[in-house]
Design a protein around this motif. Structure first.
Motif: not given
Lengths: 371, 371
Positions: B112-113, B123-126, B131-132, B151-153
């Protein structure tokens, strides 16, 4: 967001004699026209008698609904210690539209907002009030398979969705729209994102489609803020629509029923028949004349009489009966005490029924919670 | 939060020649004393060789750990496109402490940060970066039953916990501590609450107990902010402790390894052996003399030589071998090219192994995610 010599309407203050047509111009909304009103014919008095009087994109929503396309309704609640009659307005309307169009209703419960804003409200009490308010809402009889209660403290995806929205709202914008102050806590300053997320919930949950939010006309700035971001490429939603209600007057005839005058101005959903009787007899603002003789001779004024107004808005759904009450009161045939007695009977019976339905609703809550 | 003629250390800027002892005074932290250092004897070089040099309540944490009381560690990551060697520092330390004290480690991933702060980050790249990065972290070998990735999301209780924290932080306070601006989005302005929640996660999840956060010394203001609220009656937690690291210099000898000088200053965890060789040979700042003759005669300076420093911090755990390298380099017996060759071999072998462990970690991620 408006200040005139005669009246004030902002999300934080309603006072003076409101010129509703002026608000339509000011806010740039549309009047609910007679052709739209036609669609409300068999619905709740709040809709068909013009208490909801202004809108954004209601025409497009009804068009999609009638074409069998997916449409939905959002109406939330900032939970308080106990709910009163005025609080029910958007839920009654949502239920009425759900019954007619068989559409989904999303009900966000902003326990977080109340927790942030009320410095003395504990986390536990915020949730306790929410628990209680949810039961009042569900007692209205929403469809379990088409109604989704979203509790801000527990709905799994709330923060994720709110993050997407938050990125599109600067602190400056939120400050202007919500009157934020530097000393407010940062939950409060984040809440505008959560509120916009609520309005966009149906689209977050099941993709882009037409939605309607029933709100008091003073709340329109929040609708506008959300419409401004809905179509952003990172969201790709349809602008949410709205229908705007005039204010439900307090028992004493104040501009807007409010718990700040709990004893004299408000009928709570938990009030007993005795309390209802006492409150209405003692406090309900009357349009009658001072003496029996005068009243018989000159008649009363139903247009300013709170008992008549509550019958019109909530409790007398039969148009012919309502018309007779109107005429009889205006002619002086019906006395103020008699008019109050009609309202007392209707309210008591409604609340007795509501309190019974609450007991049933208590056992059903889990079916409605969006996880 | 400090500006001197000679150096600057804030959470947003590190430059000049840092006087670490002065920072201890400035921030009001404690130096890791020789008696505390004794406890680190069999731990990773980063701990036992004084790269972690300052602390808050480490003594109390170790006391509880040694008494068999519950203690835990928090160290998080703001996910970026790819991780470099410097990013591993707190995780290596957390792993080392977990191995010794068998304690829980909480690893919040602040997707999120990054999403709030980087205007072009989708959002997807964050989430993809997160993940990586999680795989790189887990490749270090944390214990599955004692390690919790948040995971914040997606962590169910993140918003709920953050609300409790947010109520205790005013916008003014957050603005001062985090340098917020009016044009920042309201996700960004809420994030301080999420960050403090991260630091308090072990106590939110399993009740009040001693915790330690390994951080770069520049991050201490966030620790302080969290310590200021931890004991508030609405939370009832213990003040979180911290251990503070000196900065890991960049390959070129810059004050702090940073991806803003990706090509010349940073060794990525995904670098191949060839890249490692090329980067170190070409860019690693040398403490050697300009000519072979001079070096043989006068010797090199290991204290400013990056290859030696990386061996000391990360790659040569054998104290005797390290001492020999130090002496040989200082005497001129060991040449700069030879010293670089030692580091190249160590780094290549570490990264090859790491990249293999990544493949294994990929399959284990689910075991570590706190739901």
């Amino acid at each position: 967001m408006k200040k005139e010599a005669s009246f004030t309407v902002t999300p934080w203050e309603v006072s003076g004699e409101v010129d509703y047509d002026k608000l339509i111009k000011e806010f740039g909304t549309g009047k609910i026209s007679s052709s739209l009103l036609q669609k409300f014919k068999d619905l709740h008095p709040l809709l068909r008698r013009g208490i909801y009087y202004s809108h954004r994109d209601l025409d497009l929503w009804i068009k999609d609904a009638e074409a069998g396309k997916k449409v939905s309704i959002v109406t939330g609640r900032g939970p308080s210690e106990k709910m009163h009659l005025g609080h029910l307005v958007p839920f009654i309307v949502a239920k009425s539209l759900q019954d007619k169009y068989n559409c989904n209703v999303y009900i966000p419960i902003s326990e977080d907002e109340k927790f942030f804003i009320k410095s003395n409200l504990s986390f536990e009490d915020a949730q306790k009030f929410a628990d209680d308010n949810v039961i009042d809402i569900l007692a209205l009889g929403f469809k379990p398979d088409k109604t989704f209660i979203v509790r801000d403290f527990s709905y799994q995806n709330l923060y994720k969705h709110s993050c997407k929205v938050a990125k599109l709202i600067s602190y400056s914008t939120a400050k202007a729209a919500f009157g934020l102050k530097n000393e407010n806590n940062i939950g409060w300053t984040f809440y505008p994102a959560v509120q916009a997320t609520h309005i966009l919930l149906p689209q977050f949950v099941s993709g882009s489609h037409r939605t309607i939010v029933p709100v008091g006309v003073d709340q329109d700035p929040f609708i506008r803020l959300t419409r401004d971001i809905a179509e952003h490429s990172s969201l790709g939603f349809v602008k949410p629509g709205a229908i705007h209600a005039k204010f439900i007057p307090g028992l004493r005839g104040s501009a807007k029923m409010s718990s700040s005058d709990a004893e004299t101005d408000v009928i709570y959903l938990s009030d007993s028949s005795d309390e209802v009787k006492r409150k209405i007899n003692k406090h309900a603002f009357s349009g009658g004349k001072d003496t029996l003789e005068e009243h018989r001779k000159l008649g009363g004024n139903p247009d300013i009489d709170i008992s008549y107004q509550y019958l019109r808005m909530f409790f007398e759904s039969d148009d012919k009966k309502l018309e007779k009450i109107y005429k009889d009161y205006k002619s002086g045939k019906l006395l103020s005490g008699e008019l109050k007695a009609i309202l007392i009977e209707k309210v008591s019976s409604f609340l007795k029924d509501h309190q019974k339905k609450r007991d049933l609703a208590k056992k059903q809550v889990d079916k409605f919670i969006l996880k």
